[in-house]
Design a protein around this motif. Structure first.
Motif, PDB file in Angstrom:
ATOM      1  N   HIS A 251      29.471  19.346  21.762  1.00  0.00           N
ATOM      2  CA  HIS A 251      30.296  18.593  22.696  1.00  0.00           C
ATOM      3  C   HIS A 251      31.677  19.202  22.893  1.00  0.00           C
ATOM      4  O   HIS A 251      32.700  18.569  22.645  1.00  0.00           O
ATOM      5  CB  HIS A 251      30.399  17.148  22.205  1.00  0.00           C
ATOM      6  CG  HIS A 251      29.054  16.525  21.971  1.00  0.00           C
ATOM      7  ND1 HIS A 251      28.805  15.554  21.030  1.00  0.00           N
ATOM      8  CD2 HIS A 251      27.850  16.763  22.560  1.00  0.00           C
ATOM      9  CE1 HIS A 251      27.529  15.210  21.052  1.00  0.00           C
ATOM     10  NE2 HIS A 251      26.928  15.943  21.962  1.00  0.00           N
ATOM     11  N   GLN A 279      34.983  15.786  27.795  1.00  0.00           N
ATOM     12  CA  GLN A 279      35.133  14.459  28.408  1.00  0.00           C
ATOM     13  C   GLN A 279      36.225  13.601  27.747  1.00  0.00           C
ATOM     14  O   GLN A 279      36.076  12.376  27.659  1.00  0.00           O
ATOM     15  CB  GLN A 279      33.785  13.731  28.389  1.00  0.00           C
ATOM     16  CG  GLN A 279      32.742  14.488  29.204  1.00  0.00           C
ATOM     17  CD  GLN A 279      31.366  13.856  29.197  1.00  0.00           C
ATOM     18  OE1 GLN A 279      31.243  12.673  28.920  1.00  0.00           O
ATOM     19  NE2 GLN A 279      30.350  14.630  29.490  1.00  0.00           N
ATOM     20  N   ARG A 281      36.919  12.950  24.870  1.00  0.00           N
ATOM     21  CA  ARG A 281      36.517  12.096  23.740  1.00  0.00           C
ATOM     22  C   ARG A 281      37.124  12.633  22.454  1.00  0.00           C
ATOM     23  O   ARG A 281      37.624  13.749  22.392  1.00  0.00           O
ATOM     24  CB  ARG A 281      34.992  12.087  23.621  1.00  0.00           C
ATOM     25  CG  ARG A 281      34.346  11.388  24.793  1.00  0.00           C
ATOM     26  CD  ARG A 281      32.865  11.220  24.567  1.00  0.00           C
ATOM     27  NE  ARG A 281      32.210  10.862  25.809  1.00  0.00           N
ATOM     28  CZ  ARG A 281      30.954  11.166  26.111  1.00  0.00           C
ATOM     29  NH1 ARG A 281      30.213  11.834  25.254  1.00  0.00           N
ATOM     30  NH2 ARG A 281      30.438  10.802  27.247  1.00  0.00           N
ATOM     31  N   ASP A 326      30.888  14.708  19.210  1.00  0.00           N
ATOM     32  CA  ASP A 326      31.952  13.797  19.633  1.00  0.00           C
ATOM     33  C   ASP A 326      31.733  12.401  19.060  1.00  0.00           C
ATOM     34  O   ASP A 326      30.732  12.121  18.403  1.00  0.00           O
ATOM     35  CB  ASP A 326      32.081  13.803  21.168  1.00  0.00           C
ATOM     36  CG  ASP A 326      30.915  13.129  21.874  1.00  0.00           C
ATOM     37  OD1 ASP A 326      30.191  12.329  21.244  1.00  0.00           O
ATOM     38  OD2 ASP A 326      30.723  13.389  23.068  1.00  0.00           O
ATOM     39  N   MET A 328      30.797   9.728  20.251  1.00  0.00           N
ATOM     40  CA  MET A 328      29.627   8.955  20.683  1.00  0.00           C
ATOM     41  C   MET A 328      28.324   9.447  20.055  1.00  0.00           C
ATOM     42  O   MET A 328      27.235   9.080  20.490  1.00  0.00           O
ATOM     43  CB  MET A 328      29.524   8.990  22.216  1.00  0.00           C
ATOM     44  CG  MET A 328      30.538   8.078  22.892  1.00  0.00           C
ATOM     45  SD  MET A 328      30.421   8.137  24.681  1.00  0.00           S
ATOM     46  CE  MET A 328      28.802   7.426  24.962  1.00  0.00           C
ATOM     47  N   THR A 329      28.446  10.293  19.053  1.00  0.00           N
ATOM     48  CA  THR A 329      27.241  10.802  18.385  1.00  0.00           C
ATOM     49  C   THR A 329      26.775   9.804  17.328  1.00  0.00           C
ATOM     50  O   THR A 329      27.562   9.363  16.495  1.00  0.00           O
ATOM     51  CB  THR A 329      27.538  12.147  17.692  1.00  0.00           C
ATOM     52  OG1 THR A 329      28.106  13.028  18.655  1.00  0.00           O
ATOM     53  CG2 THR A 329      26.281  12.753  17.099  1.00  0.00           C
ATOM     54  N   TYR A 429      29.952   1.979  22.222  1.00  0.00           N
ATOM     55  CA  TYR A 429      30.250   2.818  23.393  1.00  0.00           C
ATOM     56  C   TYR A 429      29.322   2.559  24.583  1.00  0.00           C
ATOM     57  O   TYR A 429      29.492   3.140  25.632  1.00  0.00           O
ATOM     58  CB  TYR A 429      30.141   4.297  23.014  1.00  0.00           C
ATOM     59  CG  TYR A 429      31.212   4.744  22.045  1.00  0.00           C
ATOM     60  CD1 TYR A 429      32.455   5.155  22.502  1.00  0.00           C
ATOM     61  CD2 TYR A 429      30.978   4.722  20.669  1.00  0.00           C
ATOM     62  CE1 TYR A 429      33.445   5.550  21.619  1.00  0.00           C
ATOM     63  CE2 TYR A 429      31.948   5.122  19.776  1.00  0.00           C
ATOM     64  CZ  TYR A 429      33.182   5.534  20.254  1.00  0.00           C
ATOM     65  OH  TYR A 429      34.150   5.927  19.389  1.00  0.00           O
ATOM     66  N   SER A 433      25.885  10.089  22.597  1.00  0.00           N
ATOM     67  CA  SER A 433      25.791  11.471  23.062  1.00  0.00           C
ATOM     68  C   SER A 433      24.454  12.043  22.635  1.00  0.00           C
ATOM     69  O   SER A 433      23.930  11.696  21.580  1.00  0.00           O
ATOM     70  CB  SER A 433      26.900  12.307  22.436  1.00  0.00           C
ATOM     71  OG  SER A 433      28.121  12.000  23.041  1.00  0.00           O
ATOM     72  N   ASN A 434      23.950  12.915  23.464  1.00  0.00           N
ATOM     73  CA  ASN A 434      22.679  13.559  23.147  1.00  0.00           C
ATOM     74  C   ASN A 434      22.842  14.433  21.904  1.00  0.00           C
ATOM     75  O   ASN A 434      23.692  15.317  21.880  1.00  0.00           O
ATOM     76  CB  ASN A 434      22.281  14.417  24.351  1.00  0.00           C
ATOM     77  CG  ASN A 434      20.937  15.057  24.189  1.00  0.00           C
ATOM     78  OD1 ASN A 434      20.370  15.025  23.098  1.00  0.00           O
ATOM     79  ND2 ASN A 434      20.425  15.621  25.255  1.00  0.00           N
TER      80      ASN A 434
END
Ligand SMILES: Cc1cc2nc3c(=O)[nH]c(=O)nc-3n(C[C@H](O)[C@H](O)[C@H](O)COP(=O)(O)O)c2cc1C
Ligand code: SF4
Length: 436
Positions: A251, A279, A281, A326, A328-329, A429, A433-434
């Motif tokens: 990320h 992004q 983040r 990031d 959001m992981t 969130y 995140s992927n």
């Protein structure tokens, strides 16, 4: 010291010029002068001493000093000696050797000539990852050019030294990158790692003395011969000489391969070179050395990215595959991706790895899918501990180390999944995140 005082890059300087991939372009930049110098003006033992002085550590993962490894080859052995180039590059997060083979193949070939001369090998093999067909074809073309120019074959540079280099297509398995698994594969067998000792330097390919080196390790050798070991050593940190190719993925704004002085801080690599977390983040975690390296939290990245400093920080430089995650992981999902890889790639010879790696995967999947009870995180730690150090090769450790670090450092996420059968990150969130 006779090298340039200010250098921005070594290997990567060749990548800025597409012509440098061809022999003509390489020669225009002084190509093969280092090999000529080594073969015509230096004794093999002098070459080894220079590489020792350079503090060149193996770039394949373990960081073993290259000159020292070469010095283990018994010079008086009547058996043929071999050089094997490990171009299997399969550690997730790692993609630097590919760049060398595609954009500066002659640097690798020149480094291999010098290394082969130093250990008195008359035959060398480049074992290229099965999926890297384009690299293999590029290397074959570069070898053809080198033979035509007289840099390979009989009586190189008018000396009595002969060398043949062959490219070998890999078997398409991660374990074939482990050096003794690679040797088995090169001998036409299944890539089962061998028990060590004996080490390949004495009992290697076809039971003959063999040095196995990573692509990047060898690509630095011409610079050492050209400018001196002391100069190369001065570019890096203590005991970690030279520059290093860092692969940054995940990320970040600018993923890619960055060549920087060995020991550049992880934060500098990620923020200044790779553009920071994407992004806007926040950073959550970083795997600094390919998927087998223990994960670091965001507050642990002010560390020099060299072999010793990262080991001291509880992780490893490994293959320098820096994977950035990031905020959001979901760390449970991220661990699942890693555990899946090692369960799949275990060759099955050792019980702790064969049984333990799939068991770890099963447990992490149970946690993700709401089938786990609160004992799971501790059980995972226990299973991982019981794999560690109890296997023939380091793939067992590679399966265990991520589990130990993910569970210990992000325990609350594992516990949340177990207690609420939901993902804490996804709730906060509205998505994750992927992890791939
Ligand atoms: C499971 C496993 C996979 C490996 N894969 C690679 C690889 O793809 N490329 C590589 O250079 N080294 C790989 N290694 C490390 C090699 O065993 C060996 O240490 C390395 O090729 C030595 O070269 P160096 O001293 O120049 O680093 C792997 C090790 C293990 C345990
Ligand atoms: S540790 Fe795993 S991959 Fe390595 S030899 Fe044992 S079973 Fe095979």
């Amino acid at each position: 010291m006779n090298g340039p005082s200010e250098v921005r890059s070594l290997i990567a300087s060749y990548w800025e010029d597409p012509a440098a991939a061809s022999l003509a372009g390489y020669l225009a930049r002084g190509g093969y002068e280092a090999a000529r110098q080594a073969l015509t003006a230096m004794k093999p033992e002098d070459v080894i001493e220079e590489v020792k002085r350079a503090n060149l550590r193996g770039r394949g993962g373990a960081g073993f000093p290259a000159g020292l490894k070469w010095s283990f080859v018994p010079r008086t052995s009547p058996k043929p000696k071999y050089l094997v180039v490990n171009a299997d590059e399969s550690e997730p997060g790692t993609f630097k050797d590919k760049y060398i083979m595609l954009r500066s193949p002659h640097l690798l070939i020149e480094g291999a000539i010098i290394a082969a001369y130093a250990i008195d090998a008359r035959v060398a093999y480049i074992y290229v990852r099965g999926e890297y067909d384009v690299c293999r074809l590029r290397l074959e073309e570069a070898l053809r050019e080198a033979y035509e120019a007289g840099f390979l074959g009989r009586g190189i540079f008018g000396t009595a030294y002969d060398l043949d280099i062959y490219v070998h297509k890999g078997a398409g398995a991660y374990i074939a990158g482990e050096e003794t698994g690679l040797l088995e594969s090169l001998e036409g067998k299944r890539a089962y790692p061998r028990i060590k000792p004996p080490f390949p330097a004495t009992v290697g390919l076809f039971r003959c003395p063999t040095v196995i080196n990573n692509v990047e390790t060898l690509a630095y050798v011409p610079f050492i011969i050209r400018h001196g070991g002391a100069w190369f050593a001065s570019l890096g940190t203590e005991r970690n000489g030279g520059f290093k190719l860092y692969c940054v993925s995940g990320h970040v704004r600018r993923p890619g391969v960055y060549e920087l002085p060995m020991g550049t801080s992880l934060r500098t690599i990620i923020e200044d070179h790779a553009g920071g977390v994407w992004q806007d983040r926040r950073l959550k975690a970083v795997i600094p050395g390919g998927s087998s390296a223990p994960v670091l939290r965001a507050d642990e990245i002010d560390v020099p990215a060299d072999f010793d400093a990262l080991a001291k920080a509880g992780s490893m430089l490994g293959s320098a595959g820096i994977v950035v995650m990031d905020e959001m992981t979901c760390m449970v999902r991220a661990l699942e991706v890693i555990a899946d890889f090692y369960a799949d790639e275990s060759c099955g010879q050792c019980t702790p790895c064969r049984e333990g790696a799939p068991w770890l995967l099963e447990m992490v999947q149970d946690i993700l899918h709401g089938r786990a009870d609160p004992s799971y995180p501790d059980l995972m730690l226990q299973v991982a501990q019981n794999i560690l150090g109890r296997t023939i090769c380091a793939l067992g450790d590679a399966a265990a180390l991520p589990v130990l670090s993910f569970v210990r450092k992000f325990r609350s996420e594992f516990d949340y999944h177990i207690e609420y059968k939901r993902c804490d990150v996804e709730e906060r969130y509205g998505g994750v995140s992927n992890p791939d």
